[in-house]
Design a protein around this motif. Structure first.
Motif, PDB file in Angstrom:
ATOM      1  N   ILE A  79       0.868  -1.176   0.000  1.00  0.00           N
ATOM      2  CA  ILE A  79       0.000   0.000   0.000  1.00  0.00           C
ATOM      3  C   ILE A  79       0.907   1.229   0.000  1.00  0.00           C
ATOM      4  N   ASP A 104       1.209   5.717  -0.541  1.00  0.00           N
ATOM      5  CA  ASP A 104       0.533   7.006  -0.627  1.00  0.00           C
ATOM      6  C   ASP A 104       1.580   8.111  -0.655  1.00  0.00           C
ATOM      7  N   ALA A 152       2.351   2.810   3.231  1.00  0.00           N
ATOM      8  CA  ALA A 152       1.316   3.322   4.128  1.00  0.00           C
ATOM      9  C   ALA A 152       0.549   2.166   4.749  1.00  0.00           C
ATOM     10  N   GLY A 153      -0.275   2.502   5.740  1.00  0.00           N
ATOM     11  CA  GLY A 153      -1.155   1.517   6.355  1.00  0.00           C
ATOM     12  C   GLY A 153      -0.384   0.370   6.974  1.00  0.00           C
ATOM     13  N   GLN A 154      -0.873  -0.836   6.753  1.00  0.00           N
ATOM     14  CA  GLN A 154      -0.282  -2.019   7.370  1.00  0.00           C
ATOM     15  C   GLN A 154       1.099  -2.351   6.824  1.00  0.00           C
ATOM     16  N   ASP A 155       1.487  -1.701   5.735  1.00  0.00           N
ATOM     17  CA  ASP A 155       2.808  -1.969   5.148  1.00  0.00           C
ATOM     18  C   ASP A 155       3.865  -0.966   5.597  1.00  0.00           C
ATOM     19  N   ASN A 162       4.729  -5.509   8.075  1.00  0.00           N
ATOM     20  CA  ASN A 162       4.187  -6.265   9.191  1.00  0.00           C
ATOM     21  C   ASN A 162       4.360  -7.771   9.010  1.00  0.00           C
ATOM     22  N   LEU A 206      -6.812  -1.520  -1.452  1.00  0.00           N
ATOM     23  CA  LEU A 206      -5.876  -0.591  -0.827  1.00  0.00           C
ATOM     24  C   LEU A 206      -4.571  -0.467  -1.600  1.00  0.00           C
ATOM     25  N   ASN A 207      -4.074  -1.561  -2.162  1.00  0.00           N
ATOM     26  CA  ASN A 207      -2.802  -1.463  -2.895  1.00  0.00           C
ATOM     27  C   ASN A 207      -2.995  -1.383  -4.407  1.00  0.00           C
ATOM     28  N   GLN A 262     -12.073   3.704  14.237  1.00  0.00           N
ATOM     29  CA  GLN A 262     -11.787   3.969  12.830  1.00  0.00           C
ATOM     30  C   GLN A 262     -13.043   4.499  12.148  1.00  0.00           C
ATOM     31  N   TRP A 274     -15.153   3.733   5.960  1.00  0.00           N
ATOM     32  CA  TRP A 274     -14.741   4.010   4.578  1.00  0.00           C
ATOM     33  C   TRP A 274     -15.448   3.069   3.637  1.00  0.00           C
ATOM     34  N   PHE A 316      -8.340   7.356  -0.165  1.00  0.00           N
ATOM     35  CA  PHE A 316      -8.930   7.477   1.173  1.00  0.00           C
ATOM     36  C   PHE A 316      -8.801   8.895   1.726  1.00  0.00           C
TER      37      PHE A 316
END
Length: 507
Positions: free
Chosen positions: A10, A12, A21-24, A28, A81-82, A381, A384, A412
């Motif tokens: 993901i 941005d 971004a996010g979980q990446d 993780n 997301l990605n 959260q 979305w 997002f």
């Protein structure tokens, strides 16, 4: 055939450049689907390689890479997301005049196969739903130069540009899931990821209205001994490749939904003397039937995510969660009693399509009570619109969302897209955030860490409507804090002092 897999993060923009971004961010865990499908094709006799861009932290390709230029097929798994990053990677490949066919799969391509093949000539094939059989068959057909019209789950274009969707194969049953090879984690770059993911079941028996998880209403759990055999092998494979070799991430949608099976897995771990630590998702209800499950799972728990979603029963009913606020509270109390509340995160959604400001505040107050009374961490959260959920499907049917909205980086942060699923006014969003800030300060006074409640304003609101002036918010927070303090006086061993009010920023 030489098959190249890309694992794409993901991404941005931040400060004018693309970053994970996010979980990446930070990385993780490696992509289970990428490394599992690589193992499946390797077992079928193909030469496979993986370029793990999640581990690299960039989507800038080495266009001179021998694996890229020698590939007979390029495969990429994608979520919504990605997806923008996937399109960027494919664009770089085509700009370098690499002509190998590109196949994409995963939840996002599955939903939008017709749109993708119609609008993106850079993509040759889409695998819908499960990929193990489809990708193996596709490679065999391409290697032999044969027609692909019988490859299950495949979408493709004819020579005249017509999009064809082949029939969908039955999902893999539990025996075929158990027989899948170990993911090809030996191809993973060492020393990047904390731990390895593993799957003990596929699918979820529920169908919550907000959820875009694949294989809803299609739960298949591998037999306990078969799963523990695989878990032992994965632990050995990761021994010199991950930073926490005794930690495993169970990425089932709901690992404990069949409590009898989960309990048998835990008993088998103990019988074999495996002191493995796990992160996993569980429903609140799964902990409450009796104490057997929690007694067995507590010693192995490094982290548990409980999808609470709403702090009021009508919202839980509308989501289709199959639980109540009473059960959520009982679950938090039980986790506290077994001393794993500090490992537990209860996630909630704010601003669901039907919610008023008061509904959102009811969720905030309920979540606050769980953190205060039982010591669990709260994730708040904002809702979305993600493709694949019933709520998104309803919005799509009304013509207010479309797949093209997810092609660009930072979707997002798109104010219109946020507004399609959220009816709160801008000032109401900031009022909810004020209450969250105030209650977090109250928690700090009660001895909790400030991270006990984790929440951020919705990015589109934060960007387009910066928070009200400092003086206005300070006055508002002060009144909120005074109100919260009065409610707490009866429970507090000592009343709040002016110093405490000043320390928390309420004054």
């Amino acid at each position: 055939m030489n098959v190249l897999f890309y694992s794409v993060p993901i991404m941005d923009f931040a400060g004018g450049r693309l970053i994970p971004a996010g979980q990446d961010f930070p990385p993780n865990c490696p992509s289970l689907s990428t490394y599992l499908l690589a193992a499946v094709l390797r077992d079928a006799g193909h030469r496979v390689s993986v370029i793990d861009l999640v581990a690299v932290g960039s989507i800038s390709l080495d266009l001179d890479d021998a694996d890229l230029n020698g590939a007979g097929l390029i495969a990429i798994s994608a979520t919504s997301l990605n997806w923008p990053a996937v399109l960027d990677v494919i664009g770089q490949i085509r700009a370098a005049d690499v002509t190998a066919p590109v196949v994409v799969g995963g939840v996002h391509p599955t939903m939008f196969s017709d749109y993708i093949l119609s609008d993106f000539q850079t993509i040759d094939y889409v695998v819908r739903n499960e990929g193990e059989v489809a990708l193996t068959d596709l490679c065999a057909r391409l290697e032999e130069g044969e027609d692909v019209s019988s490859v299950p789950n495949l979408s493709w274009r004819t020579s005249d540009g017509r999009v064809v969707h082949n029939s969908v194969a039955p999902v893999l049953d539990v025996d075929r899931l158990a027989a899948l090879p170990l993911p090809a984690y030996d191809l993973m770059p060492p020393g990047i990821y904390p731990s390895l993911p593993i799957q003990s079941s596929r699918g979820c028996p529920f169908s919550c209205s907000f959820c875009s998880t694949s294989h809803r209403r299609s739960y298949r759990g591998v037999a306990p001994e078969d799963f523990v055999d695989k878990l032992e092998a994965v632990l050995a494979l990761g021994r010199n490749r991950v930073m926490e070799p005794d930690l495993i991430q169970i990425i089932d949608d709901e690992w404990s939904i069949n409590r009898k099976r989960s309990t048998a897995i835990l008993r088998e771990l103990d019988r074999r003397g495996l002191e493995v630590q796990m992160t996993y998702d569980s429903r609140a209800n799964d902990f409450l039937l009796d104490d057997e499950y929690i007694e067995l799972v507590a010693p192995h728990t490094a982290g548990v995510l409980v999808g609470a979603e709403c702090g009021y029963d009508d919202g839980l009913r509308r989501i289709g969660k199959g639980t109540t606020t009473e059960r959520l509270r009982d679950c938090a109390a039980l986790l506290h009693r077994y001393d794993i509340a500090h490992c537990a995160e209860f996630s909630f959604i704010l601003g669901l399509p039907w919610e008023s400001k008061e509904d959102a505040l009811e969720t905030v107050r309920f979540a606050f009570s769980l953190a205060s009374n039982f010591g669990v961490t709260i994730l708040l959260q904002w809702y979305w619109q993600l493709p694949g959920s019933h709520l998104w499907d309803a919005s799509y049917a009304r013509g207010i969302v479309a797949p093209a909205m997810y092609n660009e980086f930072g979707f997002f942060r798109n104010l219109y897209l946020f507004s399609t699923g959220n009816r709160l006014e801008v000032d109401e969003v900031w009022e909810v955030m004020d209450v969250i800030d105030t209650l977090t300060s109250v928690l700090v006074l009660r001895g909790h860490d400030r991270t006990a409640i984790r929440a951020r304003p919705p990015a589109p609101i934060e960007i387009n409507f910066p928070e009200p002036t400092v003086s206005r918010r300070k006055v508002h927070r002060c009144s909120l804090f005074a109100e919260a303090s009065v409610r707490w006086i009866g429970q507090a061993t000592e009343p709040f002092t002016m110093i405490e009010l000043q320390v928390t920023g309420a004054l």
